[in-house]
Motif scaffolding. Structure first.
Motif, mmCIF file in Angstrom:
data_model
loop_
_atom_site.group_PDB
_atom_site.id
_atom_site.type_symbol
_atom_site.label_atom_id
_atom_site.label_comp_id
_atom_site.label_asym_id
_atom_site.label_seq_id
_atom_site.Cartn_x
_atom_site.Cartn_y
_atom_site.Cartn_z
ATOM 1 N N ALA A 58 1.047 -1.137 -0.074
ATOM 2 C CA ALA A 58 -0.117 -0.077 -0.048
ATOM 3 C C ALA A 58 0.942 1.275 -0.163
ATOM 4 O O ALA A 58 0.525 2.254 -0.620
ATOM 5 N N MET A 59 1.843 1.281 0.787
ATOM 6 C CA MET A 59 2.616 2.339 0.914
ATOM 7 C C MET A 59 3.621 2.659 -0.610
ATOM 8 O O MET A 59 3.428 3.853 -0.822
ATOM 9 N N LYS A 60 3.674 1.730 -1.249
ATOM 10 C CA LYS A 60 4.455 1.758 -2.423
ATOM 11 C C LYS A 60 3.571 2.515 -3.610
ATOM 12 O O LYS A 60 3.860 3.337 -4.378
ATOM 13 N N ALA A 61 2.221 1.952 -3.449
ATOM 14 C CA ALA A 61 1.243 2.299 -4.286
ATOM 15 C C ALA A 61 0.799 3.860 -4.037
ATOM 16 O O ALA A 61 0.615 4.892 -4.833
ATOM 17 N N PHE A 62 0.698 4.189 -2.728
ATOM 18 C CA PHE A 62 0.512 5.489 -2.285
ATOM 19 C C PHE A 62 1.721 6.611 -2.862
ATOM 20 O O PHE A 62 1.162 7.374 -3.214
ATOM 21 N N ASP A 67 3.292 10.923 -6.307
ATOM 22 C CA ASP A 67 4.574 11.445 -7.280
ATOM 23 C C ASP A 67 3.819 11.688 -8.685
ATOM 24 O O ASP A 67 4.181 12.548 -9.323
ATOM 25 N N ALA A 68 2.595 11.040 -8.956
ATOM 26 C CA ALA A 68 2.124 11.226 -10.110
ATOM 27 C C ALA A 68 1.266 12.440 -10.094
ATOM 28 O O ALA A 68 0.647 12.780 -11.096
ATOM 29 N N GLY A 69 0.837 12.922 -8.947
ATOM 30 C CA GLY A 69 0.184 14.263 -8.609
ATOM 31 C C GLY A 69 -1.580 13.604 -8.816
ATOM 32 O O GLY A 69 -2.278 14.477 -9.036
ATOM 33 N N VAL A 70 -1.771 12.568 -8.311
ATOM 34 C CA VAL A 70 -3.180 11.937 -8.291
ATOM 35 C C VAL A 70 -3.853 12.809 -7.230
ATOM 36 O O VAL A 70 -5.158 13.257 -7.206
ATOM 37 N N PHE A 71 -3.256 12.881 -6.010
ATOM 38 C CA PHE A 71 -3.952 13.739 -4.647
ATOM 39 C C PHE A 71 -3.788 15.212 -4.849
ATOM 40 O O PHE A 71 -2.726 15.883 -5.212
ATOM 41 N N GLU A 72 -4.793 15.976 -4.441
ATOM 42 C CA GLU A 72 -4.716 17.316 -4.311
ATOM 43 C C GLU A 72 -4.151 17.697 -2.912
ATOM 44 O O GLU A 72 -3.423 18.874 -2.878
#
Length: 78
Positions: A58-62, A67-72
């Motif tokens: 889960a941490m690797k996916a987070f 890094d991809a900028g998915v979360f605001e």
């Protein structure tokens, strides 16, 4: 001239006789289809989920999503 006597059709209890047969067949088919669905679909799906979560981090996916900028609300790591 010989005439053959045709037997009278059995009308009394005919619906009950047919329903008894068709209900038995319907229950047998329903339970066999439900059993087949359980063994073919749901068991394979449970196995696939278990295999996925054995390797899932889960941490690797987070971190990849961050890094991809998915979360605001989370700043990307620099």
């Amino acid at each position: 001239m010989s005439s053959a006597v045709i037997a009278k059709p059995a009308m009394r209890g005919l619906l009950a006789k047919h329903l008894r047969f068709h209900l038995a067949v319907a229950f047998i088919l329903a339970f066999s289809v439900a059993g087949a669905f359980k063994f073919i679909v749901t068991d394979s799906r449970k196995r696939a989920y278990a295999d996925f979560y054995k390797k899932y981090d889960a941490m690797k996916a987070f971190e990849a999503m961050r890094d991809a900028g998915v979360f605001e609300s989370v700043k990307p790591k620099k």
